[in-house]
Scaffold this motif. Sequence first.
Motif, PDB file in Angstrom:
ATOM      1  N   LEU A   1       6.451   0.062   7.366  1.00  0.00           N
ATOM      2  CA  LEU A   1       7.322   0.823   6.477  1.00  0.00           C
ATOM      3  C   LEU A   1       8.704   0.164   6.407  1.00  0.00           C
ATOM      4  CD1 LEU A   1       7.565   3.430   4.739  1.00  0.00           C
ATOM      5  CD2 LEU A   1       8.412   4.582   6.800  1.00  0.00           C
ATOM      6  N   ALA A   2       9.231  -0.218   7.553  1.00  0.00           N
ATOM      7  CA  ALA A   2      10.545  -0.865   7.605  1.00  0.00           C
ATOM      8  C   ALA A   2      10.544  -2.185   6.844  1.00  0.00           C
ATOM      9  CB  ALA A   2      10.958  -1.094   9.063  1.00  0.00           C
ATOM     10  N   ASP A   3       9.412  -2.869   6.848  1.00  0.00           N
ATOM     11  CA  ASP A   3       9.288  -4.169   6.170  1.00  0.00           C
ATOM     12  C   ASP A   3       8.972  -4.033   4.687  1.00  0.00           C
ATOM     13  OD1 ASP A   3       9.814  -5.457   8.529  1.00  0.00           O
ATOM     14  OD2 ASP A   3       7.720  -5.935   8.985  1.00  0.00           O
ATOM     15  N   GLY A   4       8.796  -2.804   4.192  1.00  0.00           N
ATOM     16  CA  GLY A   4       8.510  -2.596   2.785  1.00  0.00           C
ATOM     17  C   GLY A   4       7.078  -2.903   2.381  1.00  0.00           C
TER      18      GLY A   4
ATOM     19  N   ILE B   1       0.874  -1.179   0.000  1.00  0.00           N
ATOM     20  CA  ILE B   1       0.000   0.000   0.000  1.00  0.00           C
ATOM     21  C   ILE B   1       0.908   1.225   0.000  1.00  0.00           C
ATOM     22  CG2 ILE B   1      -1.748   1.289   1.290  1.00  0.00           C
ATOM     23  CD1 ILE B   1      -2.770  -1.400   2.372  1.00  0.00           C
ATOM     24  N   ASP B   2       0.671   2.148  -0.917  1.00  0.00           N
ATOM     25  CA  ASP B   2       1.601   3.272  -1.077  1.00  0.00           C
ATOM     26  C   ASP B   2       1.610   4.204   0.129  1.00  0.00           C
ATOM     27  OD1 ASP B   2       2.594   2.943  -3.962  1.00  0.00           O
ATOM     28  OD2 ASP B   2       0.424   2.747  -4.166  1.00  0.00           O
TER      29      ASP B   2
ATOM     30  N   ARG C   1       4.820   2.274   1.445  1.00  0.00           N
ATOM     31  CA  ARG C   1       5.871   3.173   0.952  1.00  0.00           C
ATOM     32  C   ARG C   1       5.948   4.469   1.744  1.00  0.00           C
ATOM     33  NH1 ARG C   1       4.749   4.735  -4.470  1.00  0.00           N
ATOM     34  NH2 ARG C   1       6.951   5.291  -4.697  1.00  0.00           N
ATOM     35  N   ALA C   2       4.868   4.796   2.445  1.00  0.00           N
ATOM     36  CA  ALA C   2       4.842   6.005   3.276  1.00  0.00           C
ATOM     37  C   ALA C   2       3.746   5.833   4.319  1.00  0.00           C
ATOM     38  CB  ALA C   2       4.585   7.249   2.431  1.00  0.00           C
ATOM     39  N   ILE C   3       3.886   6.544   5.438  1.00  0.00           N
ATOM     40  CA  ILE C   3       2.894   6.461   6.514  1.00  0.00           C
ATOM     41  C   ILE C   3       2.494   7.866   6.940  1.00  0.00           C
ATOM     42  CG2 ILE C   3       3.675   4.211   7.340  1.00  0.00           C
ATOM     43  CD1 ILE C   3       5.169   5.612   9.604  1.00  0.00           C
ATOM     44  N   GLY C   4       1.314   7.965   7.548  1.00  0.00           N
ATOM     45  CA  GLY C   4       0.854   9.277   7.974  1.00  0.00           C
ATOM     46  C   GLY C   4      -0.344   9.191   8.892  1.00  0.00           C
TER      47      GLY C   4
END
Length: 293
Positions: free
Chosen positions: A128-131, A101-102, A134-137
């Motif tokens: 995020l660390a696990d790929g 999920i982007d 692609r971005a979090i918020g």
Amino acid sequence: MTSHLTLNNGVEIPAIGFGVFQTPPDETQVAVASALETGYRLIDTAAAYANERGVGDALKASGLDRDEVFLESKVWISDYGYDQTLHAYEKSARKLQVDVIDLFILHQALPSEFDKTIAAYKALEALLADGKVRAIGVSNFMIEHLERLLSETDIVPAVNQIEVHPYFQQRELQAFGAERGILTQAWSPIGGITSYRGDDSKSTFNDPVIVSIAEAHGKSAAQVMLRWHIQHGVQAIPKSVKPARIAENFDVFDFELTAEEIARIDDLDTGVRGGPEPEVITLEAFGRDIPEE
């Protein structure tokens, strides 16, 4: 003006996206298919919208490569907590039918149980660390929520998705985010929430200032409002289920507002929120089960 913005981790995000808030599940696939055909390359959904499956179906049927479309979804408060949020990701990814999920964000702060909010965000950091993302918020976070989050976690949110339109601009919150590299993402960017109350005289779509600027450019009020967001560096996610409106909302890259026109729209801020006050969000009042499939 560029049609993309760059998040604080270098990931590019389209300046205009397509939202599916309150779009019925059985209409979602058709609406998203229309948006993708029009040229939208960001689709914003959420677990709480109960229409992630329709978004995934539309993407699958579109024939577009996965990396051509930026997918964004949100974790609902009922799934906050470290392990629960990791599981929420699995549910969303399964419904969207994707491996990555982007942009994955927390849908609300949970002020009365902020420890659960922190645990949920730490789960996003792990994803995020696990790929897996692609971005979090975050979404609907006020300054005090962001301050606490930033003090107790490691990764600065890439976005804060909040209510922003000419009648409710949240400038102080936007400035706080901008100083820290947090992009403002606008929900209800054309003020649709201002027209729900049945009084057309108080709707952004009929505002004399916006209408006069629209007439000067040969554009619609909605297009002027979206252009206003773009020129302020705000990412916007308008929604519609009507193909003509979907196309109209995307046709905003061929004109530019003057500084004076932007200032006139800036002056329309009423400070009146249309959505729920962030402080009233509790599990008791807003909790709902997010199904597995």
